[in-house]
Design a protein around this motif. Sequence first.
Motif, mmCIF file in Angstrom:
data_model
loop_
_atom_site.group_PDB
_atom_site.id
_atom_site.type_symbol
_atom_site.label_atom_id
_atom_site.label_comp_id
_atom_site.label_asym_id
_atom_site.label_seq_id
_atom_site.Cartn_x
_atom_site.Cartn_y
_atom_site.Cartn_z
ATOM 1 N N ARG A 36 0.816 -1.223 0.000
ATOM 2 C CA ARG A 36 0.000 0.000 0.000
ATOM 3 C C ARG A 36 0.846 1.268 0.000
ATOM 4 N NH1 ARG A 36 -5.321 -0.492 0.684
ATOM 5 N NH2 ARG A 36 -6.163 -2.547 1.244
ATOM 6 N N SER A 37 2.060 1.188 0.537
ATOM 7 C CA SER A 37 2.910 2.382 0.595
ATOM 8 C C SER A 37 3.630 2.661 -0.723
ATOM 9 C CB SER A 37 3.947 2.226 1.706
ATOM 10 O OG SER A 37 4.728 1.057 1.501
ATOM 11 N N ASN A 38 3.477 1.756 -1.701
ATOM 12 C CA ASN A 38 4.143 1.928 -2.990
ATOM 13 C C ASN A 38 3.381 2.953 -3.840
ATOM 14 O OD1 ASN A 38 5.587 1.718 -5.354
ATOM 15 N ND2 ASN A 38 4.939 -0.366 -5.817
ATOM 16 N N PRO A 39 3.968 4.096 -4.165
ATOM 17 C CA PRO A 39 3.235 5.109 -4.940
ATOM 18 C C PRO A 39 3.028 4.715 -6.399
ATOM 19 C CG PRO A 39 5.511 5.801 -4.629
ATOM 20 C CD PRO A 39 5.334 4.549 -3.831
ATOM 21 N N PHE A 40 3.730 3.699 -6.886
ATOM 22 C CA PHE A 40 3.590 3.277 -8.281
ATOM 23 C C PHE A 40 2.429 2.301 -8.488
ATOM 24 C CE2 PHE A 40 8.188 3.997 -7.541
ATOM 25 C CZ PHE A 40 8.368 5.090 -8.369
ATOM 26 N N TYR A 41 1.874 1.817 -7.415
ATOM 27 C CA TYR A 41 0.832 0.795 -7.522
ATOM 28 C C TYR A 41 -0.550 1.439 -7.467
ATOM 29 C CZ TYR A 41 -1.898 -3.378 -6.399
ATOM 30 O OH TYR A 41 -2.828 -4.386 -6.407
ATOM 31 N N ASP A 42 -1.411 1.064 -8.425
ATOM 32 C CA ASP A 42 -2.790 1.568 -8.495
ATOM 33 C C ASP A 42 -3.703 0.528 -7.839
ATOM 34 O OD1 ASP A 42 -5.240 2.651 -9.057
ATOM 35 O OD2 ASP A 42 -4.780 3.081 -11.173
ATOM 36 N N ARG A 43 -4.389 0.938 -6.767
ATOM 37 C CA ARG A 43 -5.226 -0.007 -6.022
ATOM 38 C C ARG A 43 -6.565 -0.279 -6.696
ATOM 39 N NH1 ARG A 43 -2.351 3.081 -2.860
ATOM 40 N NH2 ARG A 43 -0.964 2.085 -1.335
ATOM 41 N N THR A 44 -6.816 0.385 -7.806
ATOM 42 C CA THR A 44 -8.042 0.080 -8.564
ATOM 43 C C THR A 44 -7.776 -0.976 -9.627
ATOM 44 O OG1 THR A 44 -7.624 1.845 -10.165
ATOM 45 C CG2 THR A 44 -8.887 2.417 -8.188
#
Length: 241
Positions: A36-44
């Motif tokens: 969750r702390s990874n800014p490159f990952y889109d949670r959608t």
Amino acid sequence: MAASTASENLLSISWHDSAWIPILNPANVMDYFSERSNPFYDRTSNNEIIKMQRLNPEQLNNMTGLEYILLHVQEPILYVIRKQHRHSSTQVTPLADFYIIAGVVYQAPDLGSVINARLLNTLSNLESAFDEAKSYSRYHPSKGYSWEFKNQEEIDKAKAKEKKKKEEPSSLFQRQRVDILLTEWAKKHPPKYTAAPQADKQQDENKEQIKLEMKTEKSETASQSSHTSSRGPAEKKPRLR
């Protein structure tokens, strides 16, 4: 415009989780990327849906929308993850690539960003060159334009400074260091004496030998004289008539 700005911001940052780096491998690298702390990952993305519902990752091929896949692995240091939009089980559109080197995640720049950065760098260097060339130009009403380069001026100034420069006295540390070096050099390479000191030494030895012999002769003479005096005067023999 907002999407472009967001993309440029991601190109200038990196992310990592120190707890994952020692155990990172191809089996868990996607879990690492989906932190969750990874800014490159889109949670959608569909990956998040698979993760929340604990489904088989192979179900991504049957879904449509945003997803992440492990594109390339070079153990133990390099992993490449691709962000893409899936239209069907056989058709996808790549959106971005991310690479993980030694546990640190970066976004790979797209071709447009690379060309833009190179052009800006080239323009900046050209502007600096024109500004420097402009600083060398001179104008005189009677002579017109001319060039006056600073290299010769700097050489003349350097020569003038060398003439005015005085020799600085050596410090105590420098003098002590020189003495130590000279002492060590003398120990490694002792001076060789010439023939003259050897001749003087031989003469001194000869003189000592002569003195010793003279003392010996004097002592022997004294011993003989003392022995004669102890016997007394010689007796006179009677004469025959």
